[in-house]
Design a protein around this motif. Structure first.
Motif, PDB file in Angstrom:
ATOM      1  N   VAL A   1      11.161  -6.488 -44.076  1.00 32.78           N
ATOM      2  CA  VAL A   1      12.450  -6.503 -43.391  1.00 32.78           C
ATOM      3  C   VAL A   1      13.574  -6.471 -44.413  1.00 32.78           C
ATOM      4  CG1 VAL A   1      13.935  -7.736 -41.756  1.00 32.78           C
ATOM      5  CG2 VAL A   1      11.443  -7.898 -41.539  1.00 32.78           C
ATOM      6  N   ASP A   2      14.521  -5.559 -44.228  1.00 36.77           N
ATOM      7  CA  ASP A   2      15.737  -5.519 -45.036  1.00 36.77           C
ATOM      8  C   ASP A   2      16.898  -5.251 -44.089  1.00 36.77           C
ATOM      9  OD1 ASP A   2      17.734  -5.293 -46.885  1.00 36.77           O
ATOM     10  OD2 ASP A   2      17.017  -3.425 -47.792  1.00 36.77           O
ATOM     11  N   ARG A   3      17.496  -6.334 -43.593  1.00 38.89           N
ATOM     12  CA  ARG A   3      18.533  -6.251 -42.571  1.00 38.89           C
ATOM     13  C   ARG A   3      17.992  -5.530 -41.336  1.00 38.89           C
ATOM     14  NH1 ARG A   3      23.576  -7.697 -44.728  1.00 38.89           N
ATOM     15  NH2 ARG A   3      23.562  -7.912 -46.993  1.00 38.89           N
ATOM     16  N   ARG A   4      18.488  -4.326 -41.027  1.00 41.66           N
ATOM     17  CA  ARG A   4      17.980  -3.605 -39.849  1.00 41.66           C
ATOM     18  C   ARG A   4      16.841  -2.649 -40.197  1.00 41.66           C
ATOM     19  NH1 ARG A   4      22.610  -2.085 -35.410  1.00 41.66           N
ATOM     20  NH2 ARG A   4      23.826  -4.017 -35.520  1.00 41.66           N
ATOM     21  N   ASP A   5      16.527  -2.509 -41.465  1.00 41.15           N
ATOM     22  CA  ASP A   5      15.463  -1.601 -41.879  1.00 41.15           C
ATOM     23  C   ASP A   5      14.115  -2.318 -41.808  1.00 41.15           C
ATOM     24  OD1 ASP A   5      17.071   0.678 -42.474  1.00 41.15           O
ATOM     25  OD2 ASP A   5      17.739  -0.341 -44.291  1.00 41.15           O
ATOM     26  N   ILE A   6      13.178  -1.725 -41.072  1.00 39.00           N
ATOM     27  CA  ILE A   6      11.859  -2.304 -40.857  1.00 39.00           C
ATOM     28  C   ILE A   6      10.798  -1.341 -41.385  1.00 39.00           C
ATOM     29  CG2 ILE A   6      10.208  -3.187 -39.165  1.00 39.00           C
ATOM     30  CD1 ILE A   6      12.708  -4.863 -39.225  1.00 39.00           C
ATOM     31  N   ARG A   7       9.822  -1.882 -42.111  1.00 42.83           N
ATOM     32  CA  ARG A   7       8.660  -1.087 -42.510  1.00 42.83           C
ATOM     33  C   ARG A   7       7.412  -1.810 -42.029  1.00 42.83           C
ATOM     34  NH1 ARG A   7       5.335  -0.617 -47.190  1.00 42.83           N
ATOM     35  NH2 ARG A   7       6.620  -2.177 -48.279  1.00 42.83           N
ATOM     36  N   LEU A   8       6.548  -1.089 -41.325  1.00 44.94           N
ATOM     37  CA  LEU A   8       5.296  -1.668 -40.847  1.00 44.94           C
ATOM     38  C   LEU A   8       4.269  -1.548 -41.964  1.00 44.94           C
ATOM     39  CD1 LEU A   8       5.143  -0.279 -37.184  1.00 44.94           C
ATOM     40  CD2 LEU A   8       6.445  -2.214 -38.106  1.00 44.94           C
ATOM     41  N   ILE A   9       3.910  -2.681 -42.561  1.00 41.41           N
ATOM     42  CA  ILE A   9       2.942  -2.683 -43.659  1.00 41.41           C
ATOM     43  C   ILE A   9       1.521  -2.587 -43.118  1.00 41.41           C
ATOM     44  CG2 ILE A   9       2.027  -4.027 -45.596  1.00 41.41           C
ATOM     45  CD1 ILE A   9       4.811  -5.273 -45.877  1.00 41.41           C
ATOM     46  N   ASP A  10       1.252  -3.317 -42.053  1.00 40.66           N
ATOM     47  CA  ASP A  10      -0.079  -3.291 -41.421  1.00 40.66           C
ATOM     48  C   ASP A  10       0.107  -3.091 -39.923  1.00 40.66           C
ATOM     49  OD1 ASP A  10      -2.659  -3.637 -40.532  1.00 40.66           O
ATOM     50  OD2 ASP A  10      -3.074  -5.368 -41.814  1.00 40.66           O
ATOM     51  N   PRO A  11       0.394  -1.842 -39.502  1.00 41.56           N
ATOM     52  CA  PRO A  11       0.670  -1.610 -38.078  1.00 41.56           C
ATOM     53  C   PRO A  11      -0.502  -1.939 -37.169  1.00 41.56           C
ATOM     54  CG  PRO A  11       0.484   0.466 -39.286  1.00 41.56           C
ATOM     55  CD  PRO A  11       0.517  -0.620 -40.306  1.00 41.56           C
ATOM     56  N   THR A  12      -1.738  -1.799 -37.662  1.00 39.28           N
ATOM     57  CA  THR A  12      -2.905  -2.110 -36.830  1.00 39.28           C
ATOM     58  C   THR A  12      -2.955  -3.594 -36.502  1.00 39.28           C
ATOM     59  OG1 THR A  12      -4.160  -0.285 -37.812  1.00 39.28           O
ATOM     60  CG2 THR A  12      -5.418  -2.004 -36.682  1.00 39.28           C
ATOM     61  N   ALA A  13      -2.773  -4.440 -37.518  1.00 44.09           N
ATOM     62  CA  ALA A  13      -2.798  -5.893 -37.282  1.00 44.09           C
ATOM     63  C   ALA A  13      -1.620  -6.308 -36.418  1.00 44.09           C
ATOM     64  CB  ALA A  13      -2.771  -6.627 -38.619  1.00 44.09           C
ATOM     65  N   LEU A  14      -0.459  -5.689 -36.628  1.00 38.70           N
ATOM     66  CA  LEU A  14       0.718  -6.003 -35.813  1.00 38.70           C
ATOM     67  C   LEU A  14       0.463  -5.634 -34.362  1.00 38.70           C
ATOM     68  CD1 LEU A  14       3.681  -7.055 -36.144  1.00 38.70           C
ATOM     69  CD2 LEU A  14       4.379  -4.649 -36.186  1.00 38.70           C
ATOM     70  N   ASP A  15      -0.195  -4.514 -34.151  1.00 36.17           N
ATOM     71  CA  ASP A  15      -0.516  -4.075 -32.794  1.00 36.17           C
ATOM     72  C   ASP A  15      -1.493  -5.021 -32.118  1.00 36.17           C
ATOM     73  OD1 ASP A  15      -0.146  -2.100 -30.715  1.00 36.17           O
ATOM     74  OD2 ASP A  15      -2.186  -1.455 -31.116  1.00 36.17           O
ATOM     75  N   VAL A  16      -2.476  -5.505 -32.870  1.00 30.86           N
ATOM     76  CA  VAL A  16      -3.426  -6.469 -32.314  1.00 30.86           C
ATOM     77  C   VAL A  16      -2.694  -7.726 -31.890  1.00 30.86           C
ATOM     78  CG1 VAL A  16      -5.365  -7.993 -32.874  1.00 30.86           C
ATOM     79  CG2 VAL A  16      -5.415  -5.593 -33.591  1.00 30.86           C
ATOM     80  N   LEU A  17      -1.763  -8.204 -32.715  1.00 31.22           N
ATOM     81  CA  LEU A  17      -0.980  -9.388 -32.366  1.00 31.22           C
ATOM     82  C   LEU A  17      -0.175  -9.171 -31.099  1.00 31.22           C
ATOM     83  CD1 LEU A  17       0.088 -12.212 -33.128  1.00 31.22           C
ATOM     84  CD2 LEU A  17       1.772 -11.087 -34.583  1.00 31.22           C
ATOM     85  N   ALA A  18       0.301  -7.946 -30.893  1.00 28.79           N
ATOM     86  CA  ALA A  18       1.166  -7.628 -29.749  1.00 28.79           C
ATOM     87  C   ALA A  18       0.393  -7.330 -28.466  1.00 28.79           C
ATOM     88  CB  ALA A  18       2.042  -6.425 -30.086  1.00 28.79           C
ATOM     89  N   GLN A  19      -0.912  -7.191 -28.533  1.00 26.14           N
ATOM     90  CA  GLN A  19      -1.683  -6.693 -27.396  1.00 26.14           C
ATOM     91  C   GLN A  19      -1.477  -7.502 -26.134  1.00 26.14           C
ATOM     92  OE1 GLN A  19      -3.436  -3.919 -26.793  1.00 26.14           O
ATOM     93  NE2 GLN A  19      -2.779  -3.216 -28.809  1.00 26.14           N
ATOM     94  N   GLY A  20      -1.362  -8.821 -26.259  1.00 25.81           N
ATOM     95  CA  GLY A  20      -1.206  -9.640 -25.054  1.00 25.81           C
ATOM     96  C   GLY A  20       0.033  -9.290 -24.268  1.00 25.81           C
ATOM     97  N   VAL A  21       1.122  -8.880 -24.965  1.00 27.46           N
ATOM     98  CA  VAL A  21       2.362  -8.503 -24.297  1.00 27.46           C
ATOM     99  C   VAL A  21       2.283  -7.086 -23.803  1.00 27.46           C
ATOM    100  CG1 VAL A  21       4.851  -8.264 -24.594  1.00 27.46           C
ATOM    101  CG2 VAL A  21       3.651 -10.113 -25.733  1.00 27.46           C
ATOM    102  N   ARG A  22       1.772  -6.183 -24.640  1.00 28.97           N
ATOM    103  CA  ARG A  22       1.811  -4.765 -24.309  1.00 28.97           C
ATOM    104  C   ARG A  22       0.806  -4.418 -23.231  1.00 28.97           C
ATOM    105  NH1 ARG A  22       0.196  -1.600 -28.463  1.00 28.97           N
ATOM    106  NH2 ARG A  22       1.385   0.164 -27.711  1.00 28.97           N
TER     107      ARG A  22
END
Length: 243
Positions: A222-243
């Protein structure tokens, strides 16, 4: 009354290139409509160019006349509660439609604010109704888009933890901003943290804390409004319950 209703100019020239990223293009171009059908569909579209940040497309109580497609920029749908606090209901990005809140009862129930310099296509709803019997699949496509928009607004409902909601939001925005066939995992958020927090139903402090947590977990940078997904697969797994 909609402040832009009297000033929208007609579309000029070939809009095919500009429509490729739009959520309407799937029934405008590839479904085999003949030249006359395309001409009739394009004839009802009006374009609003270069709306500056802070502009209002419509306000609560304005009469419903059209739905809008974002060509460039970002729109925020919001309302104000009895205590004067702004409630963010959704964000509308390139290629997406908004204004469905007013299909019934013919009045807008939220405000639409410009967050980035924005250009829009405007589809008069009465004309869509008139053309629907003549253009196969048009009405069904509009209904699917409406359903998707309402589902997106319920995406971060209560019942999920703040970390899950933030992860789901980042995945969702990345997916919507990503260019076709792009392998880039970096994007810039067009909305403020206060707006994101309101949309997710958490405080701005909680949002900042969860972004920092995700960064410590090496899922994002995270750099202010700039976002880079370092591990998009793990992030997606974390989000699965919502999505």
């Amino acid at each position: 009354m909609n402040a832009f209703a009297e000033t929208i100019p007609p579309v000029l020239g070939d809009t095919r290139h500009g429509c490729r990223s739009c959520s309407l293009h799937e029934f405008c171009w590839p479904l085999g409509l003949d030249f006359e059908d395309l001409r009739r569909l394009r004839a009802i579209v009006r374009r609003i160019e270069a709306l500056p940040v802070g502009s209002v497309v419509f306000r609560v109580g304005d009469q419903f006349t059209a739905i809008y497609a974002v060509r460039t920029g970002c729109i925020k749908s919001c309302s104000v509660d009895a205590g004067g606090h702004e409630l963010v209901h959704g964000f509308h990005l390139r290629g997406e439609l908004f204004g469905f809140d007013a299909v019934y009862p013919d009045q807008h129930r939220c405000n639409a604010h410009v967050l980035e310099a924005t250009s829009l296509c405007v589809l008069p709803y009465s004309e869509i109704d008139r053309l629907s019997p003549q253009l196969q699949g048009l009405q069904a496509r509009i209904r699917r888009l409406m359903s998707r928009e309402f589902s997106r607004q319920r995406m971060c409902a209560a019942g999920f933890g703040a970390k899950q909601r933030v992860a789901a939001f980042l995945i969702n925005i990345y997916t919507r901003l990503r260019r076709p066939n792009s392998a880039e995992y970096q994007f810039r958020l067009p909305m403020s943290r206060e707006d994101i927090a309101s949309y997710l139903g958490i405080s701005a402090e909680t949002l900042s804390r969860q972004l920092a947590n995700l960064q410590r977990m090496k899922l994002i940078s995270v750099d202010r409004r700039d976002i880079r997904l370092i591990d998009p697969t793990a992030l997606d797994v974390l989000a699965q319950g919502v999505r």
